[in-house]
Design an enzyme around this catalytic site. Structure first.
Site, PDB file in Angstrom:
ATOM      1  CG  ASP A  14      43.332  51.841  45.907  1.00  0.00           C
ATOM      2  OD1 ASP A  14      42.575  51.779  44.915  1.00  0.00           O
ATOM      3  OD2 ASP A  14      44.214  50.992  46.145  1.00  0.00           O
TER       4      ASP A  14
ATOM      5  CG  HIS B 208      45.328  50.078  42.824  1.00  0.00           C
ATOM      6  ND1 HIS B 208      44.974  49.499  44.013  1.00  0.00           N
ATOM      7  CD2 HIS B 208      45.606  49.048  41.973  1.00  0.00           C
ATOM      8  CE1 HIS B 208      45.022  48.182  43.891  1.00  0.00           C
ATOM      9  NE2 HIS B 208      45.415  47.878  42.666  1.00  0.00           N
TER      10      HIS B 208
ATOM     11  CB  SER C  46      46.650  44.800  43.171  1.00  0.00           C
ATOM     12  OG  SER C  46      45.341  45.043  42.739  1.00  0.00           O
TER      13      SER C  46
END
Length: 638
Positions: free
Chosen positions: A299, A330, A194
């Protein structure tokens, strides 16, 4: 790849360690990988404060960021040098890292004790140093967060420079004696999920020397595409994220920087200087590091356009690269394919940081999850057989319904924007006409059809008002068992048992909860999405008011994916207006009339779609099982 003298020394040390490990005597001269021969419990744990050369908080002094380090004690010996695995993050105090939200911990003297994730436990015994960097303005670092901008990237790049002898590090946050990284070969690999992986992308895009490889996991490649989409806005802005990551760094005055984050991005979906500063794709020509990339094709936080456009830009630059694509949302691959991921990561770092010739770069370029826990390797991504295929919606007997074909089309179709409805409303009951969307389908496929790559759609539409949104989706209609990517774990379920990955030390465990696939049975799967503001039809840098009754043509992107539509299923294109709960609606909702002769979707296909003769509409079966979109409130923090 080439290594300097220090890198050669590190390789010799690593190979020697592998040969001296239990069972290593007489082993082949090219070992599979480094072995855990260094004492983790006795490893050196220290903090070095690296000067970034910037004054982000405006206090008149350049900022220092905390680099927390764990490295084998043996590196204190003269001439012993090792490479570095580095994770630069803003989340070490505010939010935690990994599936179990681990945070950094320290003893009473401020010495680092607990290092989140397994990187230190696994790799330090194998002759690596692990360095976890607090990005500017977060945890113990000075400065202020700027959400992917120059300060964020520079605060991590400065540590790479320090590890290569090009920047200054100190024993204290202010003052203190200078500390050289005389134990480092200068070979650095950055990794992270991320925001962390995003910073790895950003640092690689500077072309900094010594950064040999990056492992971006579910990472952003352009911050514009995190907050905007081809002129459409997702309803949240960077300043909220900055305040979140700064919240535990007391004593820092970041109000001035936060005002820049508030005032910098245009309120609409225009692309401008603020976003250009945070666009790593535009700087991909500078990347010299190899890339091991992982992303979930479902995602909806860091949307899949990020990996697709980054991958394509790297390909143009000839970067050595490999990709894993899961069915998850995610999620880190450590939590859906743990043993295989750790093995790949081990071989990847051994090759690119230690210089071991283990063949990892010669394996399959791509590995794609076809069904939960069932993976297929590919020689390339997009798939070697995939090519851009132009499809058109051809009207049927019902308004707004028809066939999706490679042939020509004609006529018009109209719908009225309804911001209260979204993708699953549009996809439900595909055999029934709807006033809020258009739907065109191939009909049942005689053979499998693979969608692999990044598509686009060109829409010619006439709005009834001066502003309008457009949304488009590719949908696989047919029963399937998929990962429940919209569930709490975004495709995984976390158990209670643990497995251990490396050595333990007091306050720093190598053991993590086992995860399994969380699955759902569905009747359709949305495989790609795209959103746009028709007012940006001419340019993303400046929207223009629309003239009601005038036709406009706009091309916008569909999200990157790799998905096989099986034989017997149908592939459909849906065109709608505002995707409710995802993009912000226009001031007045229009009716949109679409010119079907001038509206095309370009899909990267492996296989031949049929020249369908018939309505092309999937049979209406009442309410269809599906996976709801992830709530927007969960999507404002990468």
């Amino acid at each position: 790849m080439r290594f300097g003298a220090a890198g050669v020394l590190a390789t010799v040390v690593a190979v020697t360690a592998a040969l001296l490990a239990p069972g290593g005597a007489g082993a082949a001269p090219r070992p599979r990988g480094t072995e855990p021969v260094y004492d983790f419990a006795g490893a050196i744990r220290e903090t070095v404060w690296v000067d970034t050369g910037r004054d982000g908080d405006g206090d008149g002094r350049t900022d220092r960021v905390a680099a927390d380090i764990v490295r084998p004690k043996e590196t204190e010996a003269k001439g012993v040098k090792i490479p570095v695995i580095m994770d630069a993050s803003p989340y070490y105090s505010c939010c935690g890292r990994g599936n179990e939200s681990e945070r950094k911990t320290y003893d009473a003297n401020g010495r680092p004790v607990g290092f989140p994730l397994y990187y230190d436990n696994y790799f330090v015994p194998r002759g690596y140093a692990v360095v976890l960097v607090d990005l500017a303005g977060t945890n113990r670092a000075q400065g202020c967060a700027d959400v992917g901008g120059v300060s964020d990237v520079q605060s991590a790049k400065a540590v790479v420079d320090w590890l290569n002898g090009r920047a200054a590090g100190y024993r204290a946050k202010t003052g203190g004696s200078a500390v050289p990284a005389n134990w480092s070969t200068g070979n650095v690999g950055m990794i992270g999920k991320s925001y962390d992986g995003t910073i790895a992308n950003g640092v690689a895009a500077t072309g900094v020397g010594g950064l040999r490889t990056i492992v971006p996991i579910a990472a952003i490649s352009s911050w514009y595409d995190y907050y905007r989409s081809d002129g459409a806005t997702f309803g949240f802005d960077p300043v909220g994220l900055a305040r979140t990551v700064e919240q535990r760094n007391s004593g820092q005055d970041c109000s001035a920087q936060n005002r820049k984050l508030t005032q910098g991005p245009p309120a609409n979906g225009d692309y401008g200087p603020f976003w250009a500063d945070r666009d790593y794709v535009a700087k991909a020509k500078n990347v010299r590091a190899s890339v091991l990339l992982s992303h979930g094709v479902n995602d909806l936080n860091v949307k899949t356009i990020h990996f697709g456009q980054w991958w394509d830009a790297l390909a143009k630059n000839g970067v050595e690269r490999k990709i894993w694509l899961s069915q998850t949302g995610h999620v880190d691959p450590f939590d859906y394919r743990r043993a295989d991921w750790v093995d790949l990561l081990h071989r990847w770092f051994d090759h690119y940081l230690m210089g071991l010739d283990n063949g990892v770069e010669r394996g399959p370029m791509a590995s794609v999850e076809r069904r939960p826990d069932q993976w297929a390797d590919q020689s390339a991504w997009p798939a070697a057989a995939a090519s851009p295929t132009v499809l058109r919606g051809r009207p049927g007997t019902e308004p707004g319904l028809g066939s999706l074909t490679t042939g020509a089309s004609s006529g018009t179709a109209a719908f009225t924007d309804d911001p209260s409805r979204g993708e699953n409303d549009w996809a439900a009951d595909p055999g029934t006409a709807s006033g809020s969307r258009l739907l065109y389908s191939t009909g049942e496929l005689a053979n499998d059809l693979q969608v692999s790559g990044t598509g686009s759609i060109t829409v010619t539409a006439t709005p009834s008002t001066s502003s309008a949104r457009l949304s488009a989706m590719l949908v696989d209609y047919g029963p399937a068992t998929i990962r429940n990517f919209a569930g709490r774990g975004e495709g995984i379920t976390t158990g209670t048992e643990r497995t251990c990955w490396g050595a333990n030390a007091p306050g720093d465990s190598a053991c993590y909860k086992v995860t399994t696939a969380d699955t759902a049975n569905v009747d359709y799967t949305i495989i790609s999405r795209g959103w746009a503001d028709l007012a940006n039809y001419r340019s993303l840098t400046k929207e223009e008011p629309l003239v009601p009754g005038r036709a406009y043509t706009m091309t916008f992107r569909l999200a990157s994916t790799d998905h096989v539509v099986p034989r017997g299923h149908t592939l459909a294109l849906i065109i709608g207006g505002t995707d409710g709960g995802v993009v912000s609606p226009p001031a007045r909702t229009p009716e949109l009339t679409v010119d079907l002769a001038k509206t095309t979707v370009t899909v990267p296909l492996a296989g031949t779609p049929p020249e369908f003769r018939g309505s092309g509409v999937p049979a209406g079966r009442g309410p269809l099982a599906h996976v709801d979109a992830v709530p927007q409130a969960r999507l404002d923090r990468p």
